[in-house]
Structures are given as C-alpha cells and as structure tokens.
Design an enzyme around this catalytic site. Structure first.
Site, mmCIF file in Angstrom:
data_model
loop_
_atom_site.group_PDB
_atom_site.id
_atom_site.type_symbol
_atom_site.label_atom_id
_atom_site.label_comp_id
_atom_site.label_asym_id
_atom_site.label_seq_id
_atom_site.Cartn_x
_atom_site.Cartn_y
_atom_site.Cartn_z
ATOM 1 N N GLU A 1 23.683 10.511 18.221
ATOM 2 C CA GLU A 1 22.640 11.145 19.036
ATOM 3 C C GLU A 1 23.155 11.796 20.307
ATOM 4 O O GLU A 1 22.566 12.759 20.778
ATOM 5 C CB GLU A 1 21.546 10.132 19.386
ATOM 6 C CG GLU A 1 20.698 9.747 18.202
ATOM 7 C CD GLU A 1 19.453 8.985 18.578
ATOM 8 O OE1 GLU A 1 19.119 8.873 19.778
ATOM 9 O OE2 GLU A 1 18.787 8.495 17.652
ATOM 10 N N GLU B 1 19.977 15.833 10.063
ATOM 11 C CA GLU B 1 19.423 17.188 9.884
ATOM 12 C C GLU B 1 17.968 17.312 10.336
ATOM 13 O O GLU B 1 17.502 18.415 10.612
ATOM 14 C CB GLU B 1 19.575 17.647 8.439
ATOM 15 C CG GLU B 1 18.779 16.833 7.433
ATOM 16 C CD GLU B 1 18.982 17.318 6.009
ATOM 17 O OE1 GLU B 1 18.077 17.103 5.203
ATOM 18 O OE2 GLU B 1 20.032 17.905 5.728
ATOM 19 N N SER C 1 6.282 -4.732 18.118
ATOM 20 C CA SER C 1 4.815 -4.804 18.029
ATOM 21 C C SER C 1 4.416 -5.904 17.047
ATOM 22 O O SER C 1 3.958 -5.625 15.940
ATOM 23 C CB SER C 1 4.227 -3.472 17.548
ATOM 24 O OG SER C 1 4.466 -2.456 18.476
ATOM 25 N N PRO C 2 4.596 -7.171 17.425
ATOM 26 C CA PRO C 2 4.413 -8.268 16.466
ATOM 27 C C PRO C 2 2.989 -8.475 15.972
ATOM 28 O O PRO C 2 2.770 -9.238 15.034
ATOM 29 C CB PRO C 2 4.909 -9.499 17.229
ATOM 30 C CG PRO C 2 4.774 -9.140 18.667
ATOM 31 C CD PRO C 2 5.000 -7.655 18.742
ATOM 32 N N ILE D 1 0.830 -1.209 0.000
ATOM 33 C CA ILE D 1 0.000 0.000 0.000
ATOM 34 C C ILE D 1 0.866 1.261 0.000
ATOM 35 O O ILE D 1 0.525 2.265 -0.603
ATOM 36 C CB ILE D 1 -0.922 0.015 1.253
ATOM 37 C CG1 ILE D 1 -1.784 -1.245 1.305
ATOM 38 C CG2 ILE D 1 -1.777 1.265 1.312
ATOM 39 C CD1 ILE D 1 -2.708 -1.410 0.129
ATOM 40 N N GLU E 1 24.766 5.028 16.296
ATOM 41 C CA GLU E 1 23.658 5.786 16.873
ATOM 42 C C GLU E 1 24.028 6.443 18.198
ATOM 43 O O GLU E 1 23.614 7.564 18.470
ATOM 44 C CB GLU E 1 22.424 4.899 17.033
ATOM 45 C CG GLU E 1 21.730 4.586 15.727
ATOM 46 C CD GLU E 1 21.130 5.801 15.035
ATOM 47 O OE1 GLU E 1 20.826 6.809 15.696
ATOM 48 O OE2 GLU E 1 20.963 5.737 13.803
ATOM 49 N N GLU F 1 9.319 -5.345 12.964
ATOM 50 C CA GLU F 1 10.529 -4.697 13.474
ATOM 51 C C GLU F 1 11.148 -5.513 14.604
ATOM 52 O O GLU F 1 10.500 -5.829 15.601
ATOM 53 C CB GLU F 1 10.223 -3.293 14.001
ATOM 54 C CG GLU F 1 11.468 -2.611 14.561
ATOM 55 C CD GLU F 1 11.182 -1.280 15.238
ATOM 56 O OE1 GLU F 1 12.121 -0.491 15.355
ATOM 57 O OE2 GLU F 1 10.029 -1.045 15.652
ATOM 58 N N ARG G 1 -4.624 -9.035 6.884
ATOM 59 C CA ARG G 1 -3.628 -8.622 7.879
ATOM 60 C C ARG G 1 -2.895 -7.390 7.347
ATOM 61 O O ARG G 1 -2.323 -7.427 6.263
ATOM 62 C CB ARG G 1 -2.611 -9.736 8.153
ATOM 63 C CG ARG G 1 -3.205 -11.028 8.684
ATOM 64 C CD ARG G 1 -3.725 -10.845 10.092
ATOM 65 N NE ARG G 1 -4.149 -12.098 10.669
ATOM 66 C CZ ARG G 1 -5.355 -12.339 11.145
ATOM 67 N NH1 ARG G 1 -6.282 -11.387 11.113
ATOM 68 N NH2 ARG G 1 -5.652 -13.502 11.669
ATOM 69 N N GLU G 2 -2.925 -6.298 8.114
ATOM 70 C CA GLU G 2 -2.174 -5.095 7.785
ATOM 71 C C GLU G 2 -0.808 -5.230 8.447
ATOM 72 O O GLU G 2 -0.723 -5.407 9.665
ATOM 73 C CB GLU G 2 -2.907 -3.864 8.295
ATOM 74 C CG GLU G 2 -4.262 -3.678 7.639
ATOM 75 C CD GLU G 2 -5.107 -2.611 8.315
ATOM 76 O OE1 GLU G 2 -4.663 -2.041 9.349
ATOM 77 O OE2 GLU G 2 -6.209 -2.353 7.811
#
Length: 185
Positions: A99, A141, A116-117, A17, A95, A122, A40-41
C-alpha cells in the site's frame, strides 16, 4: 476462554446467506439463557492487520482512500485482510509494502481486537513499524490510495474533522498519543 452458562447462546441452526471474497454472512438461530430463541446475523471474516508506521522524523504513514460503504474518502492506516493460513506479522509486512512502498526494520505487535463483535468475528492485529525505508507501492489492481505523512498534531486534527474515523486508525492514534505521553517514539 470458557463460557459462562448464564450468558451463553447455544446455536440451534446456522444458514449461510452469502459467501464472498472478503466475508461470509450467516444467520444463526440461538437458544438464549432464558430459554427463548433469537436470530443472530453474523459476518465471518478471515481477520486483518493494520500498521502504524512511524518515520524517524515522527510522522505517521497513512493512506487516503475512497470507502464505498461510507461513500467518501477517509484517512487510515495501511491495512489488509489475512490470507488463509497467513501469520499476522507476514501480512503486516506485505500490506505496508503493497500500500505504501515502505519497508520496516522492526515490527512490534501492539494489540489485537475485534472490530465489531456485535455482528462480526473479524480480529484485527495492530503493529507498530519503525526503521522505515521508502520504496515503490505495489497496489492491488482494485486499490487506489494516496500515501500521506502526518505529524501527531495533523492526525489529531483529521480525527477532529472526521477524516480519520475508522476504528483501527483511531485505536492507533490513541496508542501513539499514549506512547508520546510516556516518552516513547
């Protein structure tokens, strides 16, 4: 890991999508174990790292930043997404420096977990960084953060007040508490 037949959802079709810089959103039609179909999204994400950086004085290096989906600032661990083909440790080193400006003598992998399975793939890799040396941050930036140093008690209070709310930082907070309970730094 092999799937268990009575739980498995077979993909019948998949439609992308949206494909952006950070995520890809797709809708899959799946065949359920009971023979029915469902949609499923799914959010595809390259993966990320977070760094629980602890100073020799026992303070956590964290960042305060505005998070647009929440419409507010929160305090969280330094973190970022993996670049294609990048190893998690290399990302953690990068990182932390970008940061916060800090570099570390030692990085220890603590855990890897799905954020968040229910809708995203992720996988986040959590590292402990020690032997810190302070330097200059090199923010992207479009990145604006305040670096903060917190004792365990201060971090616990921010969690209680709802200023620490993201999963990676809450997991790290509990890991830090557990390490202290077991006499570790």
């Amino acid at each position: 890991m092999k799937h268990t037949e009575h739980l498995y959802e077979k993909t019948i079709s998949s439609q992308t999508i949206y494909e952006g810089k950070v995520v890809k959103l797709k809708v899959d039609e799946v065949l359920l174990p009971n023979g029915k179909t469902a949609k499923r999204e799914i959010v595809n994400h390259q993966g990320a790292v977070a760094v629980m950086a602890l100073t020799d004085e026992g303070k956590l290096i964290a960042v305060r930043q505005f998070r647009k989906p929440l419409e507010r600032e929160i305090v969280e661990l330094p973190a970022g997404k993996l670049e294609p083909g990048e190893e998690p440790l290399a990302c953690a080193i990068r990182e932390l420096k970008e940061e916060t400006g800090y570099e570390a003598e030692s990085f220890t992998h603590l855990s890897s977990f799905y954020t968040s399975p229910g809708f995203a793939d992720e996988l986040l890799h959590l590292y402990l960084a020690t032997g810190l040396r302070k330097g200059e941050a090199q923010l992207d930036e479009d990145e604006f953060v305040d670096v903060v140093e917190l004792t365990l008690e201060e971090a616990q209070e921010l969690h209680r007040l709802g200023e620490i709310r993201d999963a990676k930082t809450v997991v790290a907070l509990y890991a830090w508490e557990s390490r202290k309970l077991h006499g570790q730094k």
